[in-house]
Design a protein around this motif. Structure first.
Motif, PDB file in Angstrom:
ATOM      1  N   GLY A 187      27.695 103.539  33.177  1.00 32.02           N
ATOM      2  CA  GLY A 187      28.794 102.838  33.816  1.00 32.02           C
ATOM      3  C   GLY A 187      28.372 101.799  34.830  1.00 32.02           C
ATOM      4  O   GLY A 187      29.209 101.269  35.565  1.00 32.02           O
ATOM      5  N   ARG A 188      27.080 101.449  34.845  1.00 36.82           N
ATOM      6  CA  ARG A 188      26.554 100.562  35.886  1.00 36.82           C
ATOM      7  C   ARG A 188      26.183  99.175  35.379  1.00 36.82           C
ATOM      8  O   ARG A 188      26.018  98.258  36.193  1.00 36.82           O
ATOM      9  CB  ARG A 188      25.309 101.196  36.517  1.00 36.82           C
ATOM     10  CG  ARG A 188      25.557 102.549  37.156  1.00 36.82           C
ATOM     11  CD  ARG A 188      24.236 103.188  37.547  1.00 36.82           C
ATOM     12  NE  ARG A 188      24.425 104.545  38.068  1.00 36.82           N
ATOM     13  CZ  ARG A 188      23.437 105.404  38.300  1.00 36.82           C
ATOM     14  NH1 ARG A 188      22.184 105.023  38.069  1.00 36.82           N
ATOM     15  NH2 ARG A 188      23.692 106.613  38.760  1.00 36.82           N
ATOM     16  N   ARG A 243      35.705  97.353  31.758  1.00 38.57           N
ATOM     17  CA  ARG A 243      35.097  96.760  32.954  1.00 38.57           C
ATOM     18  C   ARG A 243      33.617  96.437  32.765  1.00 38.57           C
ATOM     19  O   ARG A 243      33.094  95.533  33.418  1.00 38.57           O
ATOM     20  CB  ARG A 243      35.268  97.680  34.164  1.00 38.57           C
ATOM     21  CG  ARG A 243      36.669  97.628  34.770  1.00 38.57           C
ATOM     22  CD  ARG A 243      36.699  98.283  36.143  1.00 38.57           C
ATOM     23  NE  ARG A 243      36.514  99.732  36.081  1.00 38.57           N
ATOM     24  CZ  ARG A 243      37.504 100.605  35.954  1.00 38.57           C
ATOM     25  NH1 ARG A 243      38.765 100.178  35.868  1.00 38.57           N
ATOM     26  NH2 ARG A 243      37.252 101.904  35.911  1.00 38.57           N
ATOM     27  N   ILE A 244      32.912  97.170  31.903  1.00 40.82           N
ATOM     28  CA  ILE A 244      31.493  96.881  31.699  1.00 40.82           C
ATOM     29  C   ILE A 244      31.255  95.930  30.526  1.00 40.82           C
ATOM     30  O   ILE A 244      30.112  95.533  30.275  1.00 40.82           O
ATOM     31  CB  ILE A 244      30.660  98.164  31.498  1.00 40.82           C
ATOM     32  CG1 ILE A 244      31.056  98.886  30.210  1.00 40.82           C
ATOM     33  CG2 ILE A 244      30.775  99.086  32.713  1.00 40.82           C
ATOM     34  CD1 ILE A 244      30.123 100.038  29.850  1.00 40.82           C
ATOM     35  N   ARG A 279      27.833 105.996  22.348  1.00 38.89           N
ATOM     36  CA  ARG A 279      28.064 106.990  23.393  1.00 38.89           C
ATOM     37  C   ARG A 279      26.749 107.422  24.039  1.00 38.89           C
ATOM     38  O   ARG A 279      26.686 107.621  25.254  1.00 38.89           O
ATOM     39  CB  ARG A 279      28.798 108.195  22.802  1.00 38.89           C
ATOM     40  CG  ARG A 279      30.249 107.901  22.431  1.00 38.89           C
ATOM     41  CD  ARG A 279      30.896 109.098  21.756  1.00 38.89           C
ATOM     42  NE  ARG A 279      32.317 108.860  21.473  1.00 38.89           N
ATOM     43  CZ  ARG A 279      33.102 109.709  20.831  1.00 38.89           C
ATOM     44  NH1 ARG A 279      32.596 110.870  20.385  1.00 38.89           N
ATOM     45  NH2 ARG A 279      34.374 109.421  20.618  1.00 38.89           N
ATOM     46  N   GLU A 280      25.691 107.561  23.227  1.00 36.86           N
ATOM     47  CA  GLU A 280      24.390 107.897  23.794  1.00 36.86           C
ATOM     48  C   GLU A 280      23.897 106.770  24.693  1.00 36.86           C
ATOM     49  O   GLU A 280      23.354 107.021  25.784  1.00 36.86           O
ATOM     50  CB  GLU A 280      23.376 108.171  22.686  1.00 36.86           C
ATOM     51  CG  GLU A 280      21.984 108.509  23.210  1.00 36.86           C
ATOM     52  CD  GLU A 280      20.991 108.785  22.091  1.00 36.86           C
ATOM     53  OE1 GLU A 280      19.794 108.505  22.297  1.00 36.86           O
ATOM     54  OE2 GLU A 280      21.407 109.267  21.015  1.00 36.86           O
ATOM     55  N   TYR A 281      24.071 105.537  24.227  1.00 31.59           N
ATOM     56  CA  TYR A 281      23.689 104.396  25.064  1.00 31.59           C
ATOM     57  C   TYR A 281      24.429 104.443  26.402  1.00 31.59           C
ATOM     58  O   TYR A 281      23.806 104.281  27.469  1.00 31.59           O
ATOM     59  CB  TYR A 281      23.987 103.077  24.337  1.00 31.59           C
ATOM     60  CG  TYR A 281      24.134 101.935  25.294  1.00 31.59           C
ATOM     61  CD1 TYR A 281      23.020 101.362  25.908  1.00 31.59           C
ATOM     62  CD2 TYR A 281      25.399 101.466  25.649  1.00 31.59           C
ATOM     63  CE1 TYR A 281      23.166 100.350  26.841  1.00 31.59           C
ATOM     64  CE2 TYR A 281      25.550 100.455  26.575  1.00 31.59           C
ATOM     65  CZ  TYR A 281      24.426  99.899  27.174  1.00 31.59           C
ATOM     66  OH  TYR A 281      24.577  98.906  28.113  1.00 31.59           O
ATOM     67  N   LEU A 282      25.735 104.662  26.376  1.00 30.56           N
ATOM     68  CA  LEU A 282      26.508 104.702  27.620  1.00 30.56           C
ATOM     69  C   LEU A 282      26.034 105.824  28.535  1.00 30.56           C
ATOM     70  O   LEU A 282      25.896 105.637  29.749  1.00 30.56           O
ATOM     71  CB  LEU A 282      27.992 104.883  27.301  1.00 30.56           C
ATOM     72  CG  LEU A 282      28.703 103.712  26.627  1.00 30.56           C
ATOM     73  CD1 LEU A 282      30.131 104.108  26.271  1.00 30.56           C
ATOM     74  CD2 LEU A 282      28.698 102.467  27.502  1.00 30.56           C
ATOM     75  N   VAL A 341      35.385  99.013  19.071  1.00 25.28           N
ATOM     76  CA  VAL A 341      36.045  98.390  20.217  1.00 25.28           C
ATOM     77  C   VAL A 341      37.495  98.851  20.308  1.00 25.28           C
ATOM     78  O   VAL A 341      37.997  99.158  21.399  1.00 25.28           O
ATOM     79  CB  VAL A 341      35.963  96.852  20.117  1.00 25.28           C
ATOM     80  CG1 VAL A 341      36.829  96.186  21.178  1.00 25.28           C
ATOM     81  CG2 VAL A 341      34.513  96.393  20.262  1.00 25.28           C
ATOM     82  N   ARG A 342      38.175  98.934  19.176  1.00 23.96           N
ATOM     83  CA  ARG A 342      39.584  99.340  19.189  1.00 23.96           C
ATOM     84  C   ARG A 342      39.750 100.779  19.672  1.00 23.96           C
ATOM     85  O   ARG A 342      40.703 101.092  20.395  1.00 23.96           O
ATOM     86  CB  ARG A 342      40.171  99.191  17.783  1.00 23.96           C
ATOM     87  CG  ARG A 342      41.684  99.411  17.729  1.00 23.96           C
ATOM     88  CD  ARG A 342      42.274  99.046  16.382  1.00 23.96           C
ATOM     89  NE  ARG A 342      41.775  99.884  15.313  1.00 23.96           N
ATOM     90  CZ  ARG A 342      41.121  99.418  14.252  1.00 23.96           C
ATOM     91  NH1 ARG A 342      40.866  98.127  14.142  1.00 23.96           N
ATOM     92  NH2 ARG A 342      40.712 100.243  13.309  1.00 23.96           N
ATOM     93  N   GLU A 343      38.804 101.660  19.320  1.00 17.64           N
ATOM     94  CA  GLU A 343      38.953 103.074  19.650  1.00 17.64           C
ATOM     95  C   GLU A 343      38.219 103.491  20.923  1.00 17.64           C
ATOM     96  O   GLU A 343      38.677 104.410  21.621  1.00 17.64           O
ATOM     97  CB  GLU A 343      38.455 103.931  18.477  1.00 17.64           C
ATOM     98  CG  GLU A 343      39.270 103.752  17.214  1.00 17.64           C
ATOM     99  CD  GLU A 343      38.758 104.592  16.055  1.00 17.64           C
ATOM    100  OE1 GLU A 343      37.772 105.349  16.246  1.00 17.64           O
ATOM    101  OE2 GLU A 343      39.325 104.481  14.950  1.00 17.64           O
ATOM    102  N   GLU A 344      37.095 102.848  21.232  1.00 18.91           N
ATOM    103  CA  GLU A 344      36.226 103.320  22.298  1.00 18.91           C
ATOM    104  C   GLU A 344      36.166 102.401  23.528  1.00 18.91           C
ATOM    105  O   GLU A 344      35.676 102.818  24.574  1.00 18.91           O
ATOM    106  CB  GLU A 344      34.794 103.492  21.758  1.00 18.91           C
ATOM    107  CG  GLU A 344      34.663 104.501  20.634  1.00 18.91           C
ATOM    108  CD  GLU A 344      34.673 105.938  21.126  1.00 18.91           C
ATOM    109  OE1 GLU A 344      34.039 106.222  22.150  1.00 18.91           O
ATOM    110  OE2 GLU A 344      35.339 106.774  20.478  1.00 18.91           O
ATOM    111  N   VAL A 345      36.619 101.169  23.399  1.00 22.10           N
ATOM    112  CA  VAL A 345      36.498 100.212  24.501  1.00 22.10           C
ATOM    113  C   VAL A 345      37.862  99.688  24.942  1.00 22.10           C
ATOM    114  O   VAL A 345      38.235  99.806  26.117  1.00 22.10           O
ATOM    115  CB  VAL A 345      35.574  99.037  24.118  1.00 22.10           C
ATOM    116  CG1 VAL A 345      35.496  98.017  25.259  1.00 22.10           C
ATOM    117  CG2 VAL A 345      34.179  99.537  23.758  1.00 22.10           C
TER     118      VAL A 345
END
Length: 371
Positions: A146-147, A178-179, A137-140, A166-170
């Motif tokens: 989002g870019r 999309r990213i 989340r910090e990385y995002l 991935v299952r919970e956050e992506v």
């Protein structure tokens, strides 16, 4: 050895970055790229130095496997030689295509999965996952916004952790799908519906079956021969605490040398020339694998293209990638036991293929974004 109590307190913590090209002047994910190229039998062929891009157009987010020699069941938020070594072995080569980010997390240690397994609590597992989730989340928030496209890369405990992430956050979130350039979830028993490229762990994401795909998953575990009924990997019931979906499922196997289902291809191994963190447990096991070793290589990396042929095999309720030596390449030794297959070589035995695949996928993602 450090005290066992240090790693078990606190529900969350500020991210400690092992690799971060934005905030760290140097880190183990950005070593020299000077490479000694060998024939499969070990003959010296040439030295190459591929160039790392000054401004990579997309990112990689790496979660390392079980490497911690900490003397308790859970590792503290500290950087030890084994973490730096595994980042060089797995993530560093991807810096030829992407900015590589890797967080430190309070993983279950080598002792925690062996002699101290009875001391591992659900709270410890949740803390390990929470560290990775907070870092992602910090990385995002700070570095992606989002870019930028991102490749998720994990092996073993790192892949099990990323499966949940991935299952919970992506997977449920269109903006994050999309990213996603791709997810390389290696040695982590990713589940799909039996005979399918989807279902199982993820609702939306599919396995990669073509290099033209993006937003897909590469997953496999390597054995040197047909797996027996005691094989740990490729077994859908070995899930490191993750739920097993109802219905008929199997472990995914995507051949990084030929993504077409059922396809075979030759693998391009790449390894650091130096030994893995001498004096550590994984270092001692890695020394016994039988991977190439060259005196005075004059390079950071050893590359031996085409050393193994590989294909996905179903046998004894397992689904794995079987790698067979070619052209005099060494037959690697299963470590730490035959039931684990070539788990310690899962990434490096195909590292050349994986880096090239990510390069193609990144270019494809960028082209789609610009339409």
């Amino acid at each position: 050895m450090a005290s066992a109590a240090a790693g078990t307190t606190g529900a969350s913590a500020k991210t400690l970055w092992l690799c971060n090209p934005v905030t760290l002047k140097s880190d183990p994910c950005r070593p020299s790229m000077k490479t000694l190229v060998l024939s499969p039998s070990g003959e010296r062929l040439r030295v190459e130095t591929p160039r790392r891009p000054q401004r990579p157009a997309f990112d990689c987010f790496y979660v390392y496997p079980t490497v911690s020699d900490f003397d308790g069941p859970q590792a503290p938020l500290r950087i030890y030689p084994e973490q730096r070594a595994i980042a060089q072995y797995h993530a560093a080569r991807f810096s030829l295509t992407c900015r590589a980010f890797a967080p430190v997390y309070r993983q279950i240690t080598l002792r925690g999965i062996t002699t101290l397994a009875g001391q591992v609590t659900e709270r410890m597992r949740e803390q390990a996952y929470a560290d990775v989730r907070a870092a992602f989340r910090e990385y995002l928030r700070r570095y992606n916004r989002g870019r930028r496209g991102v490749v998720l890369l994990g092996h073993s405990q790192g892949a099990f952790t990323l499966r949940r992430l991935v299952r919970e956050e992506v997977d449920p979130k269109p903006s994050r799908r999309r990213i996603l350039v791709s997810a390389l979830l290696i040695g982590g028993n990713v589940l799909v519906r039996a005979g399918s490229d989807r279902g199982g762990d993820f609702r939306h994401l599919r396995l990669c079956t073509s290099a033209r795909q993006v937003g897909c998953v590469v997953a496999y575990s390597v054995y040197g021969e047909t797996p027996g009924s005691d094989a740990v990997f490729g077994n859908p019931r070995v899930s490191f605490g993750l739920p097993v979906p109802k219905g008929s499922v199997e472990v995914a196997c995507t051949n990084p040398a030929n993504l077409r289902p059922g396809g075979s291809g030759s693998l391009d191994p790449i390894y650091p020339a130096r030994r893995f963190a001498p004096g550590t447990t994984i270092g001692a096991l890695t020394d016994q694998l039988g991977t190439p070793r060259v005196d005075n290589p004059g390079a950071f990396w050893l590359s031996a293209p085409g050393s193994y042929s590989a294909r996905c095999v179903r046998a004894n309720g397992r689904h794995v990638l079987v790698a067979t030596p070619r052209g005099g390449a060494p037959a690697l030794k299963p470590m730490p036991a035959p039931s684990w297959g070539l788990h310690l070589a899962d990434v490096n035995i195909a590292l050349g293929d994986l880096v090239q695949l990510v390069k193609r996928q990144g270019a494809r993602w960028l082209a789609q974004k610009q339409r």
